[in-house]
Design a protein around this motif. Structure first.
Motif, PDB file in Angstrom:
ATOM      1  N   GLY A  75      36.201  50.599  39.016  1.00 53.72           N
ATOM      2  CA  GLY A  75      35.389  49.491  39.538  1.00 53.72           C
ATOM      3  C   GLY A  75      35.909  49.001  40.870  1.00 53.72           C
ATOM      4  N   PHE A  76      37.224  48.901  40.993  1.00 56.24           N
ATOM      5  CA  PHE A  76      37.814  48.444  42.246  1.00 56.24           C
ATOM      6  C   PHE A  76      37.554  49.442  43.364  1.00 56.24           C
ATOM      7  CE2 PHE A  76      41.295  48.049  45.297  1.00 56.24           C
ATOM      8  CZ  PHE A  76      41.136  46.722  45.648  1.00 56.24           C
ATOM      9  N   SER A  80      35.405  48.679  46.563  1.00 54.84           N
ATOM     10  CA  SER A  80      36.098  48.805  47.838  1.00 54.84           C
ATOM     11  C   SER A  80      35.319  49.717  48.784  1.00 54.84           C
ATOM     12  CB  SER A  80      37.504  49.346  47.601  1.00 54.84           C
ATOM     13  OG  SER A  80      38.253  49.325  48.778  1.00 54.84           O
ATOM     14  N   ALA A  81      34.771  50.813  48.261  1.00 51.06           N
ATOM     15  CA  ALA A  81      33.973  51.726  49.083  1.00 51.06           C
ATOM     16  C   ALA A  81      32.719  51.030  49.586  1.00 51.06           C
ATOM     17  CB  ALA A  81      33.615  52.975  48.283  1.00 51.06           C
ATOM     18  N   GLU A  82      32.074  50.251  48.713  1.00 51.44           N
ATOM     19  CA  GLU A  82      30.895  49.491  49.125  1.00 51.44           C
ATOM     20  C   GLU A  82      31.256  48.493  50.210  1.00 51.44           C
ATOM     21  OE1 GLU A  82      29.094  47.671  45.715  1.00 51.44           O
ATOM     22  OE2 GLU A  82      28.893  49.590  44.673  1.00 51.44           O
ATOM     23  N   HIS A  97      32.854  38.686  51.618  1.00 50.26           N
ATOM     24  CA  HIS A  97      33.013  40.054  51.127  1.00 50.26           C
ATOM     25  C   HIS A  97      34.149  40.142  50.112  1.00 50.26           C
ATOM     26  CE1 HIS A  97      30.045  41.751  53.743  1.00 50.26           C
ATOM     27  NE2 HIS A  97      30.670  41.342  54.837  1.00 50.26           N
ATOM     28  N   VAL A  98      35.241  39.450  50.364  1.00 50.40           N
ATOM     29  CA  VAL A  98      36.374  39.462  49.440  1.00 50.40           C
ATOM     30  C   VAL A  98      35.976  38.836  48.113  1.00 50.40           C
ATOM     31  CG1 VAL A  98      38.686  38.540  49.009  1.00 50.40           C
ATOM     32  CG2 VAL A  98      38.133  39.535  51.236  1.00 50.40           C
ATOM     33  N   VAL A  99      35.261  37.724  48.158  1.00 49.22           N
ATOM     34  CA  VAL A  99      34.803  37.069  46.933  1.00 49.22           C
ATOM     35  C   VAL A  99      33.900  38.003  46.146  1.00 49.22           C
ATOM     36  CG1 VAL A  99      33.372  35.190  46.042  1.00 49.22           C
ATOM     37  CG2 VAL A  99      35.071  34.728  47.814  1.00 49.22           C
ATOM     38  N   GLU A 100      32.980  38.682  46.827  1.00 44.63           N
ATOM     39  CA  GLU A 100      32.091  39.611  46.170  1.00 44.63           C
ATOM     40  C   GLU A 100      32.847  40.788  45.555  1.00 44.63           C
ATOM     41  OE1 GLU A 100      28.597  40.720  44.581  1.00 44.63           O
ATOM     42  OE2 GLU A 100      28.936  38.905  45.740  1.00 44.63           O
ATOM     43  N   LEU A 101      33.854  41.287  46.257  1.00 44.35           N
ATOM     44  CA  LEU A 101      34.689  42.379  45.757  1.00 44.35           C
ATOM     45  C   LEU A 101      35.407  41.958  44.472  1.00 44.35           C
ATOM     46  CD1 LEU A 101      35.969  45.193  46.160  1.00 44.35           C
ATOM     47  CD2 LEU A 101      37.695  44.083  47.568  1.00 44.35           C
ATOM     48  N   ILE A 102      35.958  40.756  44.485  1.00 42.55           N
ATOM     49  CA  ILE A 102      36.665  40.258  43.293  1.00 42.55           C
ATOM     50  C   ILE A 102      35.700  40.102  42.130  1.00 42.55           C
ATOM     51  CG2 ILE A 102      37.873  38.250  42.332  1.00 42.55           C
ATOM     52  CD1 ILE A 102      39.166  37.958  45.143  1.00 42.55           C
ATOM     53  N   LYS A 103      34.509  39.582  42.403  1.00 43.35           N
ATOM     54  CA  LYS A 103      33.513  39.424  41.335  1.00 43.35           C
ATOM     55  C   LYS A 103      33.144  40.757  40.706  1.00 43.35           C
ATOM     56  CE  LYS A 103      31.216  35.249  42.961  1.00 43.35           C
ATOM     57  NZ  LYS A 103      29.969  34.709  43.540  1.00 43.35           N
ATOM     58  N   LYS A 104      32.963  41.771  41.541  1.00 43.89           N
ATOM     59  CA  LYS A 104      32.611  43.088  41.017  1.00 43.89           C
ATOM     60  C   LYS A 104      33.740  43.688  40.216  1.00 43.89           C
ATOM     61  CE  LYS A 104      29.277  44.381  44.555  1.00 43.89           C
ATOM     62  NZ  LYS A 104      28.987  45.318  45.645  1.00 43.89           N
ATOM     63  N   THR A 105      34.952  43.518  40.688  1.00 42.46           N
ATOM     64  CA  THR A 105      36.114  44.097  40.016  1.00 42.46           C
ATOM     65  C   THR A 105      36.363  43.438  38.677  1.00 42.46           C
ATOM     66  OG1 THR A 105      37.087  44.617  42.157  1.00 42.46           O
ATOM     67  CG2 THR A 105      38.551  44.647  40.264  1.00 42.46           C
ATOM     68  N   THR A 106      36.243  42.126  38.595  1.00 45.28           N
ATOM     69  CA  THR A 106      36.542  41.414  37.356  1.00 45.28           C
ATOM     70  C   THR A 106      35.371  41.401  36.382  1.00 45.28           C
ATOM     71  OG1 THR A 106      35.935  39.309  38.386  1.00 45.28           O
ATOM     72  CG2 THR A 106      38.268  39.941  38.418  1.00 45.28           C
ATOM     73  N   ALA A 107      34.212  41.853  36.796  1.00 46.01           N
ATOM     74  CA  ALA A 107      33.047  41.861  35.904  1.00 46.01           C
ATOM     75  C   ALA A 107      33.071  43.014  34.919  1.00 46.01           C
ATOM     76  CB  ALA A 107      31.766  41.915  36.738  1.00 46.01           C
TER      77      ALA A 107
END
Length: 108
Positions: A75-76, A80-82, A97-107
Motif C-alpha cells: 500500500g505504501f 508513493s508511486a501515485e 499530498h503527504v496527508v493523502e499518502l498517510i490516509k492511503k497507507t493506513t487505510a
C-alpha cells in the motif's frame, strides 16, 4: 538492592529480584524506541502499581503479522508511486499530498 529510574522503563527482573546485567539496558532501550514510535510506553497504566503489574505479568505481542506488514508495504509503495506521478503533473501543496499518502497507507 537500590532501584533507580522511572518504573515505565524498568525490566521485569528488577521487580522480581532477578538482578541487573546488560539485558536490563536493552529492555530500557526497547521501551524508549517503542515510546519514540508510538508516543506511549507499552505497559503504561493509570496507576504506578498497575504499570508495574503489567510489566511483570502481561504478555505483550509486538507488531503485525508478516502478511499485514507486506500489505502495508504494498500500500505504501503504491501510494508513493501515485504521489510521484501527481508531483510530476502539478505543483500542488506538499502537505496535502503527504496527508493523502498517510490516509492511503493506513487505510489498509
Amino acid at each position: 538492592l537500590t532501584v533507580i529510574g522511572t518504573h515505565f522503563y524498568q525490566a521485569p527482573e528488577v521487580y522480581i529480584g532477578g538482578g541487573y546485567d546488560e539485558r536490563i539496558d536493552l529492555w530500557a532501550l526497547g521501551i524508549t524506541l517503542f515510546k519514540m514510535l508510538t508516543g506511549s510506553t507499552p505497559f503504561e497504566s493509570e496507576f504506578h502499581s498497575s504499570t508495574i503489574q503489567n510489566i511483570i505479568s502481561v504478555t505483550f505481542v509486538l507488531g503485525p503479522s508478516l502478511e499485514q506488514v507486506q500489505q502495508l508495504r504494498q500500500g505504501f509503495c503504491s501510494a508513493s508511486a501515485e504521489e510521484e506521478e501527481r508531483e510530476d503533473e502539478s505543483e500542488g501543496s506538499n502537505e496535502a499530498h503527504v496527508v493523502e499518502l498517510i490516509k492511503k497507507t493506513t487505510a489498509i
